[in-house]
Design an enzyme around this catalytic site. Structure first.
Site, PDB file in Angstrom:
ATOM      1  N   ASP A   1      19.424 -50.753 -69.961  1.00  0.00           N
ATOM      2  CA  ASP A   1      18.467 -50.537 -71.047  1.00  0.00           C
ATOM      3  C   ASP A   1      18.456 -49.042 -71.374  1.00  0.00           C
ATOM      4  O   ASP A   1      18.375 -48.197 -70.487  1.00  0.00           O
ATOM      5  CB  ASP A   1      17.076 -51.008 -70.622  1.00  0.00           C
ATOM      6  CG  ASP A   1      16.124 -51.112 -71.799  1.00  0.00           C
ATOM      7  OD1 ASP A   1      15.645 -52.229 -72.060  1.00  0.00           O
ATOM      8  OD2 ASP A   1      15.842 -50.082 -72.457  1.00  0.00           O
ATOM      9  N   ILE A   2      18.558 -48.736 -72.647  1.00  0.00           N
ATOM     10  CA  ILE A   2      18.668 -47.351 -73.089  1.00  0.00           C
ATOM     11  C   ILE A   2      17.365 -46.571 -72.852  1.00  0.00           C
ATOM     12  O   ILE A   2      17.387 -45.352 -72.674  1.00  0.00           O
ATOM     13  CB  ILE A   2      19.111 -47.303 -74.583  1.00  0.00           C
ATOM     14  CG1 ILE A   2      19.756 -45.977 -74.932  1.00  0.00           C
ATOM     15  CG2 ILE A   2      17.995 -47.619 -75.532  1.00  0.00           C
ATOM     16  CD1 ILE A   2      21.151 -45.837 -74.428  1.00  0.00           C
TER      17      ILE A   2
ATOM     18  N   VAL B   1      13.906 -56.700 -79.931  1.00  0.00           N
ATOM     19  CA  VAL B   1      15.286 -57.040 -80.320  1.00  0.00           C
ATOM     20  C   VAL B   1      15.427 -58.554 -80.439  1.00  0.00           C
ATOM     21  O   VAL B   1      15.108 -59.298 -79.498  1.00  0.00           O
ATOM     22  CB  VAL B   1      16.300 -56.474 -79.294  1.00  0.00           C
ATOM     23  CG1 VAL B   1      17.710 -56.922 -79.650  1.00  0.00           C
ATOM     24  CG2 VAL B   1      16.219 -54.959 -79.249  1.00  0.00           C
TER      25      VAL B   1
ATOM     26  N   HIS C   1      17.435 -62.054 -74.423  1.00  0.00           N
ATOM     27  CA  HIS C   1      17.836 -61.196 -73.302  1.00  0.00           C
ATOM     28  C   HIS C   1      16.839 -61.308 -72.166  1.00  0.00           C
ATOM     29  O   HIS C   1      15.671 -61.627 -72.375  1.00  0.00           O
ATOM     30  CB  HIS C   1      17.981 -59.734 -73.740  1.00  0.00           C
ATOM     31  CG  HIS C   1      16.784 -59.165 -74.430  1.00  0.00           C
ATOM     32  ND1 HIS C   1      16.541 -59.377 -75.766  1.00  0.00           N
ATOM     33  CD2 HIS C   1      15.760 -58.400 -73.975  1.00  0.00           C
ATOM     34  CE1 HIS C   1      15.424 -58.749 -76.119  1.00  0.00           C
ATOM     35  NE2 HIS C   1      14.915 -58.158 -75.040  1.00  0.00           N
ATOM     36  N   MET C   2      17.337 -61.024 -70.968  1.00  0.00           N
ATOM     37  CA  MET C   2      16.488 -60.933 -69.777  1.00  0.00           C
ATOM     38  C   MET C   2      16.478 -59.488 -69.316  1.00  0.00           C
ATOM     39  O   MET C   2      17.530 -58.842 -69.279  1.00  0.00           O
ATOM     40  CB  MET C   2      17.061 -61.783 -68.638  1.00  0.00           C
ATOM     41  CG  MET C   2      17.045 -63.268 -68.911  1.00  0.00           C
ATOM     42  SD  MET C   2      17.956 -64.171 -67.633  1.00  0.00           S
ATOM     43  CE  MET C   2      16.796 -64.037 -66.276  1.00  0.00           C
ATOM     44  N   HIS C   3      15.297 -58.995 -68.968  1.00  0.00           N
ATOM     45  CA  HIS C   3      15.175 -57.672 -68.347  1.00  0.00           C
ATOM     46  C   HIS C   3      15.282 -57.868 -66.833  1.00  0.00           C
ATOM     47  O   HIS C   3      14.575 -58.712 -66.271  1.00  0.00           O
ATOM     48  CB  HIS C   3      13.803 -57.054 -68.641  1.00  0.00           C
ATOM     49  CG  HIS C   3      13.541 -56.762 -70.082  1.00  0.00           C
ATOM     50  ND1 HIS C   3      13.612 -55.496 -70.602  1.00  0.00           N
ATOM     51  CD2 HIS C   3      13.184 -57.572 -71.123  1.00  0.00           C
ATOM     52  CE1 HIS C   3      13.302 -55.523 -71.895  1.00  0.00           C
ATOM     53  NE2 HIS C   3      13.040 -56.777 -72.240  1.00  0.00           N
TER      54      HIS C   3
HETATM   55  P1  AMP Z   1      12.199 -56.468 -76.077  1.00  0.00           P
HETATM   56  O1  AMP Z   1      12.850 -57.024 -77.307  1.00  0.00           O
HETATM   57  O2  AMP Z   1      10.726 -56.208 -76.281  1.00  0.00           O
HETATM   58  O3  AMP Z   1      12.465 -57.321 -74.864  1.00  0.00           O
HETATM   59  O4  AMP Z   1      12.820 -55.034 -75.774  1.00  0.00           O
HETATM   60  C1  AMP Z   1      14.141 -54.716 -76.102  1.00  0.00           C
HETATM   61  C2  AMP Z   1      14.704 -53.742 -75.106  1.00  0.00           C
HETATM   62  O5  AMP Z   1      16.004 -53.394 -75.559  1.00  0.00           O
HETATM   63  C3  AMP Z   1      13.903 -52.439 -74.949  1.00  0.00           C
HETATM   64  O6  AMP Z   1      13.606 -52.246 -73.563  1.00  0.00           O
HETATM   65  C4  AMP Z   1      14.863 -51.372 -75.482  1.00  0.00           C
HETATM   66  O7  AMP Z   1      14.781 -50.145 -74.779  1.00  0.00           O
HETATM   67  C5  AMP Z   1      16.220 -52.030 -75.303  1.00  0.00           C
HETATM   68  N1  AMP Z   1      17.240 -51.577 -76.236  1.00  0.00           N
HETATM   69  C6  AMP Z   1      17.151 -51.485 -77.591  1.00  0.00           C
HETATM   70  N2  AMP Z   1      18.291 -51.038 -78.132  1.00  0.00           N
HETATM   71  C7  AMP Z   1      19.151 -50.840 -77.084  1.00  0.00           C
HETATM   72  C8  AMP Z   1      20.494 -50.383 -76.986  1.00  0.00           C
HETATM   73  N3  AMP Z   1      21.203 -50.036 -78.060  1.00  0.00           N
HETATM   74  N4  AMP Z   1      21.061 -50.298 -75.749  1.00  0.00           N
HETATM   75  C9  AMP Z   1      20.355 -50.646 -74.650  1.00  0.00           C
HETATM   76  N5  AMP Z   1      19.071 -51.083 -74.693  1.00  0.00           N
HETATM   77  C10 AMP Z   1      18.475 -51.184 -75.876  1.00  0.00           C
END
Ligand code: AMP
Length: 131
Positions: free
Chosen positions: A29-30, A89, A93-95
């Protein structure tokens, strides 16, 4: 709307990729909540996690286990926490988050790490994932 994660899959934008197979991709995660915060995504473009078909969902959980073991080996954390949010986003996706305390699971507090640190973490997790 632009699918930023599809751009990562297609290598149109850079990412710290720790794992890839024919169906899934995992990258740092960025804006991590803690160092090692990793995202696991399916290559299929579906917004909502629970709209994924059952086979993809179960394969993704199995894949998350493999990535989590790599994270655990890298950080020697107590647990790897898993979260599905997806409010930002629109690509499922899974964190996967190294956890030592419940405070590590705080999505309102993001950090930024220097590029060399992200690269080091990426390589370490990658090397600790059994493929
Ligand atoms: P969420 O949609 O709330 O689960 O969060 C989206 C996650 O994606 C956030 O933690 C962002 O920091 C991460 N994110 C967004 N763009 C990028 C990217 N280009 N590369 C890596 N992580 C990203």
């Amino acid at each position: 709307m632009t699918d930023i994660f599809l751009k990562i899959i297609n290598r149109e934008i850079p990412a710290y990729i720790v794992y890839e197979d024919s169906d899934f991709l995992a990258f740092l995660d960025i804006n991590p909540v803690v160092p090692g915060h990793t995202l696991l995504i399916p290559k299929v473009c579906i917004d909502y996690f629970y709209d994924l078909d059952n086979q993809t969902l179960s394969n993704m959980i199995i894949c998350s286990k493999k990535i989590s073991e790599g994270i655990q080996k890298t950080f020697h954390c107590k647990k790897v926490g898993t979260a599905v949010i997806g409010l930002d986003v629109k690509h499922a996706h899974m964190h996967l988050i190294p956890l030592n305390a419940v405070e590590d699971f705080n999505f309102s507090k993001h950090i930024q790490l220097p590029q060399h640190e992200m690269m080091k973490i990426c390589n370490n997790i990658k090397n600790n994932i059994n493929t």
